[in-house]
Design a protein around this motif. Structure first.
Motif, short mmCIF file in Angstrom:
data_model
loop_
_atom_site.label_atom_id
_atom_site.label_comp_id
_atom_site.label_asym_id
_atom_site.label_seq_id
_atom_site.Cartn_x
_atom_site.Cartn_y
_atom_site.Cartn_z
N SER A 16 -21.30 -6.87 -13.01
CA SER A 16 -21.24 -5.47 -13.42
C SER A 16 -20.12 -4.71 -12.68
O SER A 16 -19.37 -3.92 -13.29
N THR A 17 -19.99 -4.98 -11.39
CA THR A 17 -18.93 -4.35 -10.59
C THR A 17 -17.55 -4.72 -11.12
O THR A 17 -16.67 -3.86 -11.26
N GLU A 18 -17.36 -6.00 -11.43
CA GLU A 18 -16.05 -6.46 -11.93
C GLU A 18 -15.76 -5.88 -13.32
O GLU A 18 -14.61 -5.54 -13.62
N ILE A 19 -16.79 -5.74 -14.14
CA ILE A 19 -16.59 -5.19 -15.48
C ILE A 19 -16.20 -3.71 -15.40
O ILE A 19 -15.32 -3.26 -16.13
N THR A 20 -16.81 -3.00 -14.49
CA THR A 20 -16.44 -1.59 -14.31
C THR A 20 -14.97 -1.49 -13.90
O THR A 20 -14.22 -0.66 -14.43
N ARG A 21 -14.56 -2.34 -12.99
CA ARG A 21 -13.15 -2.34 -12.55
C ARG A 21 -12.21 -2.69 -13.71
O ARG A 21 -11.19 -2.02 -13.93
N LEU A 22 -12.57 -3.72 -14.47
CA LEU A 22 -11.74 -4.11 -15.62
C LEU A 22 -11.62 -2.97 -16.62
O LEU A 22 -10.54 -2.70 -17.15
N ALA A 23 -12.73 -2.31 -16.88
CA ALA A 23 -12.74 -1.21 -17.86
C ALA A 23 -11.81 -0.08 -17.42
O ALA A 23 -11.10 0.50 -18.24
N ASP A 27 -8.71 1.14 -19.54
CA ASP A 27 -8.63 2.57 -19.89
C ASP A 27 -7.28 3.15 -19.50
O ASP A 27 -6.66 3.90 -20.26
N ARG A 28 -6.85 2.79 -18.29
CA ARG A 28 -5.57 3.31 -17.77
C ARG A 28 -4.41 2.81 -18.63
O ARG A 28 -3.54 3.58 -19.05
N LEU A 52 -17.37 -3.42 -23.72
CA LEU A 52 -17.26 -2.37 -24.74
C LEU A 52 -17.93 -1.08 -24.28
O LEU A 52 -17.38 0.01 -24.40
N ARG A 53 -19.11 -1.21 -23.71
CA ARG A 53 -19.85 -0.03 -23.29
C ARG A 53 -19.30 0.60 -22.02
O ARG A 53 -19.58 1.76 -21.73
N ALA A 54 -18.50 -0.16 -21.28
CA ALA A 54 -17.91 0.38 -20.05
C ALA A 54 -16.59 1.10 -20.32
O ALA A 54 -16.10 1.85 -19.47
N LEU A 55 -16.00 0.89 -21.50
CA LEU A 55 -14.69 1.48 -21.81
C LEU A 55 -14.82 2.93 -22.23
O LEU A 55 -15.78 3.31 -22.92
N ILE A 143 -8.36 -9.99 -15.32
CA ILE A 143 -9.21 -11.08 -14.84
C ILE A 143 -10.38 -10.51 -14.04
O ILE A 143 -10.17 -9.76 -13.08
N GLY A 144 -11.59 -10.88 -14.46
CA GLY A 144 -12.77 -10.43 -13.72
C GLY A 144 -12.86 -11.14 -12.38
O GLY A 144 -12.75 -10.52 -11.33
#
Ligand code: PRP
Ligand code: MN
Ligand code: MG
Length: 174
Positions: A16-23, A27-28, A52-55, A143-144
Motif C-alpha cells: 500500500s505504501t509503494e502504491i501511494t508513492r507510485l500514484a 499524478d505528477r 486506480l483508486r490511488a490516482l 517501479i513499486g
C-alpha cells in the motif's frame, strides 16, 4: 488454503505504501492530462484496482490478456495474446500496468504491439521488478519494489492459478 511452503515477503502495508508513492509519481507526470491504464490480466488485477483508486489524475482502464507461464515457474518465452484492447489508443497517454516483470518477454511483446498503434506516450508501471532475471532489454518507468530472484505469489500473482487471492506477497520456498 496454503499448501506450498512460503514465507511472507511484502506485507499489504508495504504494498500500500509503494502504491501511494507510485500514484503520486504518476499524478505528477500526467498532471492536467488523461491517462489510459492498460492492465495485463490476470496477474495485475489486484494491483490495478488499488493503483486506480490511488490516482488523482483522470484515469481510464482497459485490459489485455497475455500469458507465457502456463503452469510452469519459468517463462516459456512464447507470449500468447488471448484478447486485446477495445479502446483505440492513438494519441492517448497509455500506461501499461503489470504485477511483475521477470524475463521481460511479456512486456516487450505488449509494448511493441501498442507502440505501432501510435499512442501519444507509452510507459510502463510494475509493482515488482525482478531485474536480475531480465532476458530482453526493457525497463519499467514506474517501479513499486525491485526484488531479487525467487518465485512469488499473492496479491494477484499465481502458481497454477492459485494464491491470487492472498492479500500479501509470499516467497515460495524451493
Ligand atoms: C506473469 C506475470 C507477468 C509475466 C512476467 O504472467 O503476471 O505478466 O508473467 O513474466 P515475464 O517478464 O517473464 O514475461 P503469467 O504468464 O503467469 O499470466 P497471469 O498474469 O495470468 O498469471
Ligand atoms: Mn501476467
Ligand atoms: Mg501467472
Amino acid at each position: 488454503m496454503i499448501d506450498l511452503k512460503m514465507d511472507l515477503l511484502y506485507s499489504r502495508e508495504r504494498i500500500s505504501t509503494e502504491i501511494t508513492r507510485l500514484a503520486r509519481e504518476i499524478d505528477r507526470d500526467y498532471q492536467g492530462q488523461d491517462v489510459l491504464l492498460v492492465a495485463v490480466l490476470k496477474g495485475s488485477l489486484v494491483f490495478v484496482a488499488d493503483l486506480l483508486r490511488a490516482l488523482k489524475v483522470n484515469a481510464a482502464v482497459d485490459f489485455v490478456r497475455l500469458a507465457s507461464y502456463g503452469s510452469e515457474m519459468q517463462s516459456s518465452g512464447i507470449v500468447e495474446f488471448r484478447y486485446n484492447l477495445e479502446t483505440p489508443i492513438r494519441d492517448r497517454n497509455v500506461l501499461i500496468v503489470e504485477d511483475i516483470v521477470d524475463s521481460g518477454y511479456t512486456l516487450q511483446a505488449l509494448y511493441n504491439k501498442l507502440l505501432i498503434q501510435k499512442p501519444r506516450t507509452l510507459r510502463i508501471c510494475t509493482l515488482l521488478d525482478k531485474r536480475a532475471r531480465r532476458e530482453v532489454d526493457i525497463e519499467a518507468d514506474y517501479i513499486g519494489i525491485s526484488m531479487d530472484d525467487g518465485f512469488v505469489v499473492g496479491y494477484g500473482l499465481d502458481y497454477k492459478e492459485k494464491y491470487r487471492q492472498l492479500a500479501d506477497i509470499y516467497l515460495v520456498k524451493p
